[in-house]
Scaffold this motif. Structure first.
Motif, PDB file in Angstrom:
ATOM      1  N   LEU A  71     -49.427   9.093 -30.205  1.00 34.68           N
ATOM      2  CA  LEU A  71     -49.689  10.077 -29.163  1.00 34.68           C
ATOM      3  C   LEU A  71     -51.186  10.244 -28.977  1.00 34.68           C
ATOM      4  CD1 LEU A  71     -48.720  12.404 -27.249  1.00 34.68           C
ATOM      5  CD2 LEU A  71     -48.818  13.905 -29.252  1.00 34.68           C
ATOM      6  N   THR A  72     -51.640  10.138 -27.728  1.00 37.30           N
ATOM      7  CA  THR A  72     -53.033  10.455 -27.407  1.00 37.30           C
ATOM      8  C   THR A  72     -53.017  11.621 -26.413  1.00 37.30           C
ATOM      9  OG1 THR A  72     -53.119   8.832 -25.621  1.00 37.30           O
ATOM     10  CG2 THR A  72     -53.913   8.121 -27.769  1.00 37.30           C
ATOM     11  N   ILE A  73     -53.941  12.519 -26.610  1.00 36.01           N
ATOM     12  CA  ILE A  73     -54.050  13.703 -25.759  1.00 36.01           C
ATOM     13  C   ILE A  73     -55.493  13.821 -25.304  1.00 36.01           C
ATOM     14  CG2 ILE A  73     -53.802  16.216 -25.619  1.00 36.01           C
ATOM     15  CD1 ILE A  73     -51.854  16.020 -28.013  1.00 36.01           C
ATOM     16  N   ASP A  74     -55.673  14.068 -24.021  1.00 38.30           N
ATOM     17  CA  ASP A  74     -57.004  14.272 -23.452  1.00 38.30           C
ATOM     18  C   ASP A  74     -56.941  15.555 -22.627  1.00 38.30           C
ATOM     19  OD1 ASP A  74     -59.574  14.040 -22.498  1.00 38.30           O
ATOM     20  OD2 ASP A  74     -59.165  12.321 -21.197  1.00 38.30           O
ATOM     21  N   ALA A  75     -57.702  16.554 -23.054  1.00 34.19           N
ATOM     22  CA  ALA A  75     -57.634  17.856 -22.377  1.00 34.19           C
ATOM     23  C   ALA A  75     -59.004  18.509 -22.342  1.00 34.19           C
ATOM     24  CB  ALA A  75     -56.658  18.763 -23.112  1.00 34.19           C
ATOM     25  N   GLU A  76     -59.220  19.306 -21.320  1.00 39.19           N
ATOM     26  CA  GLU A  76     -60.370  20.205 -21.249  1.00 39.19           C
ATOM     27  C   GLU A  76     -59.787  21.595 -21.043  1.00 39.19           C
ATOM     28  OE1 GLU A  76     -63.337  19.231 -18.340  1.00 39.19           O
ATOM     29  OE2 GLU A  76     -64.259  17.780 -19.675  1.00 39.19           O
ATOM     30  N   LEU A  77     -59.765  22.351 -22.115  1.00 42.56           N
ATOM     31  CA  LEU A  77     -59.120  23.656 -22.075  1.00 42.56           C
ATOM     32  C   LEU A  77     -60.132  24.757 -21.739  1.00 42.56           C
ATOM     33  CD1 LEU A  77     -56.866  23.309 -25.230  1.00 42.56           C
ATOM     34  CD2 LEU A  77     -56.280  22.858 -22.850  1.00 42.56           C
ATOM     35  N   PRO A  78     -59.795  25.601 -20.785  1.00 44.83           N
ATOM     36  CA  PRO A  78     -60.692  26.706 -20.449  1.00 44.83           C
ATOM     37  C   PRO A  78     -60.690  27.744 -21.572  1.00 44.83           C
ATOM     38  CG  PRO A  78     -58.663  26.860 -19.187  1.00 44.83           C
ATOM     39  CD  PRO A  78     -58.590  25.588 -19.969  1.00 44.83           C
ATOM     40  N   ALA A  79     -61.883  28.251 -21.879  1.00 47.59           N
ATOM     41  CA  ALA A  79     -62.005  29.237 -22.961  1.00 47.59           C
ATOM     42  C   ALA A  79     -63.189  30.153 -22.669  1.00 47.59           C
ATOM     43  CB  ALA A  79     -62.192  28.524 -24.298  1.00 47.59           C
ATOM     44  N   ILE A  80     -63.376  31.109 -23.545  1.00 51.99           N
ATOM     45  CA  ILE A  80     -64.515  32.026 -23.486  1.00 51.99           C
ATOM     46  C   ILE A  80     -65.407  31.717 -24.689  1.00 51.99           C
ATOM     47  CG2 ILE A  80     -65.251  34.446 -23.606  1.00 51.99           C
ATOM     48  CD1 ILE A  80     -63.792  33.825 -21.012  1.00 51.99           C
ATOM     49  N   MET A  88     -66.162  28.600 -20.458  1.00 46.58           N
ATOM     50  CA  MET A  88     -66.554  27.247 -20.836  1.00 46.58           C
ATOM     51  C   MET A  88     -65.304  26.386 -20.921  1.00 46.58           C
ATOM     52  SD  MET A  88     -67.192  27.709 -24.938  1.00 46.58           S
ATOM     53  CE  MET A  88     -66.955  26.000 -25.373  1.00 46.58           C
ATOM     54  N   LYS A  89     -65.483  25.097 -21.107  1.00 42.85           N
ATOM     55  CA  LYS A  89     -64.353  24.196 -21.321  1.00 42.85           C
ATOM     56  C   LYS A  89     -64.485  23.582 -22.700  1.00 42.85           C
ATOM     57  CE  LYS A  89     -63.213  23.232 -16.638  1.00 42.85           C
ATOM     58  NZ  LYS A  89     -62.448  22.390 -15.793  1.00 42.85           N
ATOM     59  N   VAL A  90     -63.377  23.506 -23.403  1.00 49.72           N
ATOM     60  CA  VAL A  90     -63.331  22.889 -24.720  1.00 49.72           C
ATOM     61  C   VAL A  90     -62.682  21.515 -24.551  1.00 49.72           C
ATOM     62  CG1 VAL A  90     -62.396  23.035 -27.056  1.00 49.72           C
ATOM     63  CG2 VAL A  90     -63.147  25.119 -25.879  1.00 49.72           C
ATOM     64  N   PRO A  91     -63.479  20.433 -24.651  1.00 50.86           N
ATOM     65  CA  PRO A  91     -62.898  19.097 -24.513  1.00 50.86           C
ATOM     66  C   PRO A  91     -62.214  18.677 -25.817  1.00 50.86           C
ATOM     67  CG  PRO A  91     -65.271  18.935 -24.824  1.00 50.86           C
ATOM     68  CD  PRO A  91     -64.926  20.406 -24.796  1.00 50.86           C
ATOM     69  N   LEU A  92     -60.992  18.170 -25.701  1.00 49.88           N
ATOM     70  CA  LEU A  92     -60.262  17.684 -26.870  1.00 49.88           C
ATOM     71  C   LEU A  92     -59.709  16.293 -26.560  1.00 49.88           C
ATOM     72  CD1 LEU A  92     -58.265  20.900 -27.829  1.00 49.88           C
ATOM     73  CD2 LEU A  92     -60.232  19.955 -29.020  1.00 49.88           C
ATOM     74  N   LYS A  93     -60.071  15.318 -27.374  1.00 53.13           N
ATOM     75  CA  LYS A  93     -59.521  13.962 -27.306  1.00 53.13           C
ATOM     76  C   LYS A  93     -58.899  13.703 -28.663  1.00 53.13           C
ATOM     77  CE  LYS A  93     -62.715  12.130 -23.893  1.00 53.13           C
ATOM     78  NZ  LYS A  93     -61.824  12.047 -22.782  1.00 53.13           N
ATOM     79  N   LEU A  94     -57.569  13.630 -28.688  1.00 53.77           N
ATOM     80  CA  LEU A  94     -56.833  13.583 -29.948  1.00 53.77           C
ATOM     81  C   LEU A  94     -55.943  12.348 -30.010  1.00 53.77           C
ATOM     82  CD1 LEU A  94     -55.708  17.318 -29.814  1.00 53.77           C
ATOM     83  CD2 LEU A  94     -57.676  16.412 -31.041  1.00 53.77           C
ATOM     84  N   ASP A  95     -55.778  11.801 -31.223  1.00 48.45           N
ATOM     85  CA  ASP A  95     -54.894  10.664 -31.494  1.00 48.45           C
ATOM     86  C   ASP A  95     -54.036  10.979 -32.701  1.00 48.45           C
ATOM     87  OD1 ASP A  95     -55.487   8.368 -29.722  1.00 48.45           O
ATOM     88  OD2 ASP A  95     -57.517   8.629 -30.513  1.00 48.45           O
ATOM     89  N   PHE A  96     -52.732  10.688 -32.599  1.00 48.77           N
ATOM     90  CA  PHE A  96     -51.813  10.951 -33.705  1.00 48.77           C
ATOM     91  C   PHE A  96     -50.828   9.806 -33.849  1.00 48.77           C
ATOM     92  CE2 PHE A  96     -52.989  14.985 -31.771  1.00 48.77           C
ATOM     93  CZ  PHE A  96     -53.512  15.655 -32.865  1.00 48.77           C
ATOM     94  N   ASP A  97     -50.457   9.525 -35.089  1.00 47.68           N
ATOM     95  CA  ASP A  97     -49.395   8.576 -35.398  1.00 47.68           C
ATOM     96  C   ASP A  97     -48.331   9.317 -36.191  1.00 47.68           C
ATOM     97  OD1 ASP A  97     -50.220   5.943 -34.388  1.00 47.68           O
ATOM     98  OD2 ASP A  97     -51.925   6.201 -35.744  1.00 47.68           O
TER      99      ASP A  97
END
Length: 176
Positions: A71-80, A88-97
């Motif tokens: 699983l790969t996930i690419d997100a820019e989550l809005p945050a304070i 601001m945006k919290v960029p997350l690029k994640l990889d899971f097996d």
């Protein structure tokens, strides 16, 4: 099978069958569809509705000598930002097996590189994505060093004095 889609309703898969037949699904999920994550991000509704989480799920029959999912996930989550209280945006690029089996594999050592999922006829892909994002999301998000100027500018406008020792941090880096 290759699928690319903007998913509107929950995605259910038989995870063992998906892995064995080496299927692939790729798409995006709206932030508003992930209620637990959405509740964590207390922001304006219009910001949440435009936020999308992109993912790719790949079934693999023999990568780890047994069925698995990548699983790969690419997100820019809005945050304070917890420093300056601006959006601001919290960029997350994640990889899971994930290893897929009915019981925990013998000799499985719960390393950070590999997780185990129990085989399921109906695995909710969105729930797995949401769980991983909740774990990866910082407890107190702040602007990165690159965008820290926004925080400094805000604190000067608010009348708060800048830290007098902040100059020493830069000085120490230059002298090394």
């Amino acid at each position: 099978m290759n699928k690319l889609m903007a998913i509107m309703k929950p995605l259910l898969i038989n995870n063992l069958e998906f892995a064995v037949s080496e299927q692939i699904v790729s798409g995006s999920v709206e932030l508003t569809s992930l209620q637990r994550l959405n509740d964590l991000l207390v922001l304006k509704i219009e910001r949440q509705q435009t936020a999308k989480i992109h993912f790719t799920l790949i079934g693999e029959a023999k990568k780890f000598s047994q069925p698995s999912l990548h699983l790969t996930i690419d997100a820019e989550l809005p945050a304070i930002c917890q420093r300056c209280l601006n959006e601001m945006k919290v960029p997350l690029k994640l990889d899971f097996d994930y290893l897929i089996s009915d019981s925990e594999p013998a000799g499985f050592d719960e390393s950070d590189d590999l997780d185990w999922l129990e085989s399921a006829r109906e695995m909710h892909v969105w729930e797995v994505i949401e769980d991983e994002l909740l774990i990866a999301f910082p407890i107190a998000p702040v602007h990165s060093a690159v965008n820290q100027q926004e925080c400094i500018q805000y604190t000067k406008q608010s009348g708060e004095k800048p830290n007098p020792f902040a100059v020493l941090k830069d000085f120490a880096k230059k002298s090394s």
